[in-house]
Every structure is written in C-alpha cells, then in structure tokens.
Write a protein that holds these residues in place. Sequence first.
Motif, PDB file in Angstrom:
ATOM      1  N   VAL A 254       1.039  -1.055  -0.124  1.00  0.00           N
ATOM      2  CA  VAL A 254      -0.243  -0.081   0.118  1.00  0.00           C
ATOM      3  C   VAL A 254       0.917   1.306   0.016  1.00  0.00           C
ATOM      4  N   TYR A 255       0.281   2.295  -0.264  1.00  0.00           N
ATOM      5  CA  TYR A 255       0.808   3.511  -0.259  1.00  0.00           C
ATOM      6  C   TYR A 255       0.239   4.148   1.047  1.00  0.00           C
ATOM      7  N   PRO A 256       1.155   4.902   1.834  1.00  0.00           N
ATOM      8  CA  PRO A 256       2.551   5.679   1.330  1.00  0.00           C
ATOM      9  C   PRO A 256       3.677   4.917   1.525  1.00  0.00           C
ATOM     10  N   ALA A 257       3.605   3.662   1.921  1.00  0.00           N
ATOM     11  CA  ALA A 257       4.904   2.623   2.152  1.00  0.00           C
ATOM     12  C   ALA A 257       5.816   2.805   0.787  1.00  0.00           C
ATOM     13  N   TYR A 258       4.933   2.877  -0.164  1.00  0.00           N
ATOM     14  CA  TYR A 258       5.835   2.895  -1.600  1.00  0.00           C
ATOM     15  C   TYR A 258       6.365   4.077  -1.792  1.00  0.00           C
ATOM     16  N   SER A 259       6.099   5.250  -1.163  1.00  0.00           N
ATOM     17  CA  SER A 259       6.889   6.584  -1.459  1.00  0.00           C
ATOM     18  C   SER A 259       8.403   6.458  -1.036  1.00  0.00           C
ATOM     19  N   PRO A 260       9.312   6.863  -1.660  1.00  0.00           N
ATOM     20  CA  PRO A 260      10.654   6.772  -1.741  1.00  0.00           C
ATOM     21  C   PRO A 260      10.918   7.976  -0.370  1.00  0.00           C
ATOM     22  N   SER A 294       6.462  -0.946  -6.785  1.00  0.00           N
ATOM     23  CA  SER A 294       5.603   0.252  -7.071  1.00  0.00           C
ATOM     24  C   SER A 294       5.233   0.428  -8.418  1.00  0.00           C
ATOM     25  N   LEU A 295       3.764   0.782  -8.717  1.00  0.00           N
ATOM     26  CA  LEU A 295       3.364   1.015 -10.116  1.00  0.00           C
ATOM     27  C   LEU A 295       3.868   2.362 -10.455  1.00  0.00           C
ATOM     28  N   TYR A 296       3.985   3.244  -9.388  1.00  0.00           N
ATOM     29  CA  TYR A 296       4.249   4.710  -9.841  1.00  0.00           C
ATOM     30  C   TYR A 296       5.479   5.434  -9.280  1.00  0.00           C
ATOM     31  N   SER A 297       6.051   4.889  -8.144  1.00  0.00           N
ATOM     32  CA  SER A 297       7.048   5.580  -7.489  1.00  0.00           C
ATOM     33  C   SER A 297       8.439   5.126  -8.118  1.00  0.00           C
ATOM     34  N   SER A 298       9.399   6.035  -8.623  1.00  0.00           N
ATOM     35  CA  SER A 298      10.569   5.586  -9.053  1.00  0.00           C
ATOM     36  C   SER A 298      11.359   5.039  -7.944  1.00  0.00           C
ATOM     37  N   GLN A 299      12.505   4.377  -8.475  1.00  0.00           N
ATOM     38  CA  GLN A 299      13.479   3.849  -7.400  1.00  0.00           C
ATOM     39  C   GLN A 299      14.284   4.848  -6.811  1.00  0.00           C
ATOM     40  N   PRO A 300      14.560   5.005  -5.527  1.00  0.00           N
ATOM     41  CA  PRO A 300      15.273   6.047  -4.835  1.00  0.00           C
ATOM     42  C   PRO A 300      16.747   5.594  -5.014  1.00  0.00           C
ATOM     43  N   SER A 301      17.685   6.468  -4.948  1.00  0.00           N
ATOM     44  CA  SER A 301      19.183   6.155  -5.021  1.00  0.00           C
ATOM     45  C   SER A 301      19.602   5.008  -3.881  1.00  0.00           C
ATOM     46  N   TRP A 302      19.191   4.921  -2.952  1.00  0.00           N
ATOM     47  CA  TRP A 302      19.803   3.780  -2.202  1.00  0.00           C
ATOM     48  C   TRP A 302      19.318   2.463  -2.440  1.00  0.00           C
ATOM     49  N   GLN A 303      18.313   2.209  -3.308  1.00  0.00           N
ATOM     50  CA  GLN A 303      17.898   0.901  -3.724  1.00  0.00           C
ATOM     51  C   GLN A 303      18.710   0.770  -5.174  1.00  0.00           C
ATOM     52  N   ASN A 304      19.168   1.669  -5.760  1.00  0.00           N
ATOM     53  CA  ASN A 304      19.975   1.415  -7.170  1.00  0.00           C
ATOM     54  C   ASN A 304      20.908   0.379  -6.878  1.00  0.00           C
ATOM     55  N   GLY A 305      21.014  -0.793  -7.768  1.00  0.00           N
ATOM     56  CA  GLY A 305      21.879  -1.504  -7.776  1.00  0.00           C
ATOM     57  C   GLY A 305      22.088  -2.637  -6.651  1.00  0.00           C
ATOM     58  N   PHE A 306      21.145  -2.289  -5.680  1.00  0.00           N
ATOM     59  CA  PHE A 306      20.971  -3.290  -4.528  1.00  0.00           C
ATOM     60  C   PHE A 306      19.858  -4.127  -4.655  1.00  0.00           C
ATOM     61  N   THR A 308      17.181  -6.459  -6.574  1.00  0.00           N
ATOM     62  CA  THR A 308      17.226  -7.076  -8.094  1.00  0.00           C
ATOM     63  C   THR A 308      15.689  -7.258  -8.520  1.00  0.00           C
ATOM     64  N   GLN A 309      14.623  -6.671  -7.760  1.00  0.00           N
ATOM     65  CA  GLN A 309      13.501  -7.206  -8.491  1.00  0.00           C
ATOM     66  C   GLN A 309      13.003  -5.809  -9.361  1.00  0.00           C
ATOM     67  N   SER A 310      13.577  -4.853  -9.211  1.00  0.00           N
ATOM     68  CA  SER A 310      13.554  -3.770 -10.289  1.00  0.00           C
ATOM     69  C   SER A 310      14.664  -2.856 -10.603  1.00  0.00           C
ATOM     70  N   ASP A 311      14.836  -2.379 -11.554  1.00  0.00           N
ATOM     71  CA  ASP A 311      15.791  -1.546 -11.877  1.00  0.00           C
ATOM     72  C   ASP A 311      15.369  -0.115 -12.047  1.00  0.00           C
ATOM     73  N   GLU A 379      19.558   9.814   4.337  1.00  0.00           N
ATOM     74  CA  GLU A 379      20.739   9.439   5.242  1.00  0.00           C
ATOM     75  C   GLU A 379      20.530   8.181   6.092  1.00  0.00           C
ATOM     76  N   LEU A 380      19.286   8.156   6.466  1.00  0.00           N
ATOM     77  CA  LEU A 380      18.807   6.821   7.152  1.00  0.00           C
ATOM     78  C   LEU A 380      18.751   5.653   6.030  1.00  0.00           C
ATOM     79  N   MET A 381      18.074   5.802   4.898  1.00  0.00           N
ATOM     80  CA  MET A 381      17.918   4.676   4.115  1.00  0.00           C
ATOM     81  C   MET A 381      19.200   4.512   3.451  1.00  0.00           C
ATOM     82  N   THR A 382      19.896   5.328   3.017  1.00  0.00           N
ATOM     83  CA  THR A 382      21.248   5.000   2.516  1.00  0.00           C
ATOM     84  C   THR A 382      22.184   4.001   3.507  1.00  0.00           C
ATOM     85  N   SER A 383      21.912   4.549   4.618  1.00  0.00           N
ATOM     86  CA  SER A 383      22.524   3.913   5.853  1.00  0.00           C
ATOM     87  C   SER A 383      22.096   2.214   5.921  1.00  0.00           C
ATOM     88  N   ILE A 384      20.860   2.144   5.746  1.00  0.00           N
ATOM     89  CA  ILE A 384      19.927   0.988   5.979  1.00  0.00           C
ATOM     90  C   ILE A 384      20.517   0.228   5.007  1.00  0.00           C
TER      91      ILE A 384
END
Length: 728
Positions: A254-260, A294-306, A308-311, A379-384
């Motif tokens: 659900v949203y807002p959990a899909y929000s970056p 997510s159908l509509y939210s783009s991938q945040p930088s901290w997930q890039n390359g980490f 594998t389910q979506s680019d 900062e939080l999510m990059t660290s996580i």
Amino acid sequence: MNFARGPQGNQRTTVGPRARSSARALFATFRCELLETRRLLASDLGPLLPVALEDVLIASPLIEVTSLEDGVVSPFATTSPTGYTPAQIRAAYNIDDIYFAGGAIAGDGTGQTIAIVNAFHTPTALADLTAFSNHFGLPMPPSFTQVAQDGTTNYPANADANWSLETLLDIQWAHAIAPGADILLVEAASANLSNLGIAIDYARSQPGVSVVSLSWGLDEYSTQSSYDVHFATPTNHANVTYFAAAGNNGAPGVYPAYSPGVMALGGTTLPKDAQGNIVIANESSWSGSGGGVSLYSSQPSWQNGFVTQSDTQRTMPDVAFVANPNTGVPVYDSYNNVGSAKWSQVGGTSFSTPAWASIVAIADQGRNLAGLPTLDIPELMTSIYAMPSTHFNDITISGGGPANTPTVGYDLVTGRGTPKADLIVNYLVGMSSVAGTVFDDINGNAVLDGEPGLEGWTVFVDLNEDGVLDPLAVDTFASADVPKGIPHLGTATSSQFISGLSGAITDVNVTLNISHGRPSDLVITLISPTGTRVTLANNAGNTADNFTNTTFDDSAAVSVSNGIGPFSGSYHPDEMLLSLFGENPNGTWQLEIQDTVPNTSGTLNSWSLELTTGDRSTTSLADGSYYLGDLPAGTYQVRQVLQAPYSQTAPLSTYYTVGLSIGSHVTGYDFGNQLPVTNSTVEGRHIFYNQSAFDGNDAAITANDNDAIAPDKSPLFPGAGQATLANI
C-alpha cells in the motif's frame, strides 16, 4: 459478518464487545485494511471533479486483531495481557543492549519526540497509555501531547473503533520501545488523505519531532508522487524521518509505504519454544506482510544496484518487524472493551511501524549525544542499505503467502530483515567504539584468564601517536585577515595561522559574519592545514539573507540547507566538520568564499575557529573494564597510562592498533599489568625467601600451580606441594 458505516461512510468492521460462546469459539483474524477497493484515478471521479483527489481517497488503519468468537470478528478482550511483553520484544531485537556515552546512558529515546499520526479521536488515549505503562512497570513518557490536526484540542467530532485501537497500539508500543521519548499524537479530522496530510504537516513541524509514524495506507494511485511533499524536513527544523506500514494483505502493498520519502515496514512471525521463549533463529515471514514493486514511484538512489526485483521502480518493504497477530502484542483498550476485560492482542505491519520509528528515535538520541544532527530519510535509508547484512536477522523461512516469499538477502516480504537493534543504532549513530579490560596479570602470561581487574586506570586514543595523553583543551582563534571583499563570480580567501597546540583535533566550530547582496550565491568552504576541505554552506538561503554571527557546528539541530535567512545562531554545515577529527591543528587555516552568480558582491567581515584538541580518554571501572566511544571510523593507537609500581605485560608493543569501521564496536583489547614479584607463588617464576628460611643461604623456588608456599617459610612444610630448591 457484520459491518457498520464509519464516520466518513467507509465500510468498517465493528470491533466492540461481543457475547462469546466458548463451546463454538473459532479463531479469526480481523483486518482493518482496504475494506473497499480504492484504486481511484483522477479520471475516475467524473462529476465529482473539481473535488481534490486527496479529499476522496480514504486510508485504513493497518492493525490486525486475533479474536475468539462464534464466527464474529471482534477484539480478543481479556482481563490480562496476552502476546509478547515489552521486555520480550526488547530482548528479542537487542534493544536493551543499546547504550551511549561509554555505557553510561541507556538508549531509550530521551530528548526525541515520536509523532503518531492517525485519524479520528481516541478519548481514552492518555488513560489507556497510563494503564499499559503501569502494568508493565514503565515510566510515563516525559510528555504526552494529544491534538487535532490543527494543533488545537478541538478534536475530531467523531470517534472510530478501528482507528482508536490503531492509535492505542501505536502510542503504547512506541513508548514500550523508547520509554524516554516524548509522544505527540495528532488526530486527523477524517481518514481522507487531505486531512491526514494536514496532520502530518503539523506533526513534522513541531519542535523536537524527529520521527513520524504512519500505520495506515491505501492502494497506490497514479498521482501519488504529489503527496510525497508531506515526507520532507520542514524549513528551519531538525531532520525528520517517516515510517509507513507495508500492508497486511500480502502483495501488492500500500501507499504511502511505496513512497521514496518513507521507510516501509513489513512483517514477520516470531515463534516460541515449549517454555514460551522467543526463538529468533526461527523467525519467518508473515503471510500478510505487504510488499512488491511500485506502479508509480521511481526507485530511490539507495536501492539502485541493491535490489534485483526492479531497476527503475521503488520496491518495498525496506525492513521488517514481528507483525503476526497470532503471536501478537497486548494493547490496553478501554474504548472498545467494556467491563473488566480491557486487553486485546494485536499485530499487523501497523505494529512494525511505531517499533522501527522508536528504534530510529533511539539512534537520534545517540547522534545528539555524539554532537550529530538527527537523521533525515536519505541518510537513514542510505545507511540501512549500506550496512552489513549481519546487522539484520535475514528472514529466509517462509510463513506462507499468496505471492512474495522470503529469500537470502533482500526480498519483497521482509526487506533486509528484522533489526539487531544495537548494531543498527551504532551504525546510524556513525560512531564506533573500542572496549577491553585493564587487569592485574598475576601469572605474567599477558592473557586475561580470570585475574582481577584494575580500577581507575586511564585508557586513551593517542590521536597524534606521540605516546603521551594530551588533555582536552578548547581554544578560539579570530582571523586578523579581514575584512575581505567578495567579488561577483570570484573567490575571496582569508587565512589564519595557528601554532603551539598540543594534541590532535577532536572538534571544530566556525563562526562568521558576511554581508552580501545575495548570500544564496555563495559557497563557503573551510580548508584545514592538511588540505581537507569542508563545505559549510552551498547556495543557502535567499536574497539578502546575510550570515550574522552564524556558527557552523556539527551538533546544531538545523541544517543550513534547511534554514532560511537571515542566518543567525547555530547551523549544521552541509558537510561534517567531524572529517577533521585526528588532524594536526597547527598550520594555516583558510576560509574560502566563492560567488557563483554575477552582478552581486559582498564582504567577509569576520570569522573565527573554535578548536577542541587532545586525546579521547576514559577510566576503567571496578571490574577493570573500559569503553572508548564516539569515535569516527578510522585506525587508532589505543594506550593506557601505566601506574607505578606496575609494569605492562600486554600488549607487548605498549599499544594496540585498532581499525574501526562505521558504527563498529570492538572488544577484547585488554591491558595486562604486573607488580614486582616478591614472596609470592606463581607458576614458572622464581620465588625468593629471606635468610631466616634458609639458614643464611638465599634461595629460589620454582613453583607449580598447586604449590601453596607462604612468604618467609620453608617450601618443605607439610602440604606445600612439589617445589625445586636451587641455590643461587
């Protein structure tokens, strides 16, 4: 199943007390989530337009209640709490192992405010929090504040059974995880996104709020990114992080959990052994845990390359916490439950959400103690996503579910896993530590093997590696190389030379005064004698926002990038002055001011440096243990101050070279010390006796472990054990 219409007309399940028939009791699970299809697009509204989309999108609380009823779903009301206790949850996830300031301060969220945003009014909130706290022996929060979405006590006219139970879960368990934190409850006038957004904006703007918990959601919608503006740090406010429940119906979430702009929380099942103890190694996914791409939210930088389910798209959850209501946690609920049975056992990702918000509030407590600002979402999510996998309980056991299954590493049901909270908080605080024991090495083997500790010994980090403890000192230096003109599209540089300081840098603050037509055109940089560059401000503020007695301090609550001018007081710089830790303070310092836009100019009127120098040190406790904390990542020499008449036996090099990574805690760096040996019995050592024992002949005895030889006595007395007597 009975349904009733909620105050906004949304379908909901009645959760009030019901008559029970134990002979025909059935287990059921009440899901306060997505009771109607809500995937609404702007084009779906037809004649409703121009009504704002957020006014018609309705969120639902994501709480799960395990119930015993005759096919009728209702809270499982009991006279005593059932499910896991606060002590069990805190122990399972290592929350009780979080300490700061050398172990002197417990990690409990002190100094932070946890904001809970829900819909409708819960009139029993404070009374039920008090009853919950009293039952489990918890102190009340330092403060508990309950307000409507506009900050007044003009609470929503309507109450709602589902939302009230959600609210009680959130405030009681946020307090159970972080009992030292303040609690702010903000009640939206309704469950539509518009009112919930107003409530979020009020919550995030309040002084002291560092985390915001959102235990509700709805289906994604195509323009949801416009709502993400609510998940940012307000201007002139300390950093804020946001936490949202992933959902309780599996995939999709659900949203807002899909929000970056938020941390998304999934759910797990914590099993018990035959004695009722939690078995963390057998933790499994929970079939209800939301997640997906997510159908509509783009991938945040901290997930890039980490992931594998979506680019390209945001995936979630990020992490997880126990959520299965069948094991569940207790909530004291006098609003829905009448009579003597006031306890309900609940779960859902709505429990995961305040739990993780509270853990991050504890991390923010530690960061403030270390002179660092609270976390923001980047900062939080990059660290996580950057921290080692060993900081999480990686969930690989499937608990079933229609779509997502857990895998080794990141997955779409539990994210990175559940927290080893002590390790995660250490990493988020960003500081590392080294610990060990100073001991009396009686047998001289340079190993701590049951010998007593030595109290009151000083252990220190020798930052300049000169072998001497340099005491902490604070000095202020004002530049004489001012005023300096700042040309448009040019650079002004002012210098000051410092000499005669002993010890290395442990802290730096910079204070300056600048008048300029457009200070937002300026990039201000401090350059150390070794050439390290620290950007203090980069195009901050607006036209004519001068810097007046502005101090850049890592411990400041508000970042200069979030501030508005004119800038006066303390601000956290764009880059950390902590990067200068351990450097030599002596030499030429420079303040560089670059004007990046034409047609304006100004003047650097004054600037000064406050330098703290010396070595970090601590004193061993009664058992000889020591702890050196609040150290940035790096390689250090750790030494002790030797006390007479001892000689050091460990380490042989007189110091340890210790490498610390971000948030690491290393132990076992022990310092052995031995007194001069006279008239004692030690394995493998010569023991000298006076003349009276050997008729005028000095002698030595090599004793075994079992020898029991008294000083000034012959080794031949009965019971002395084996000994070798040799003339010298």
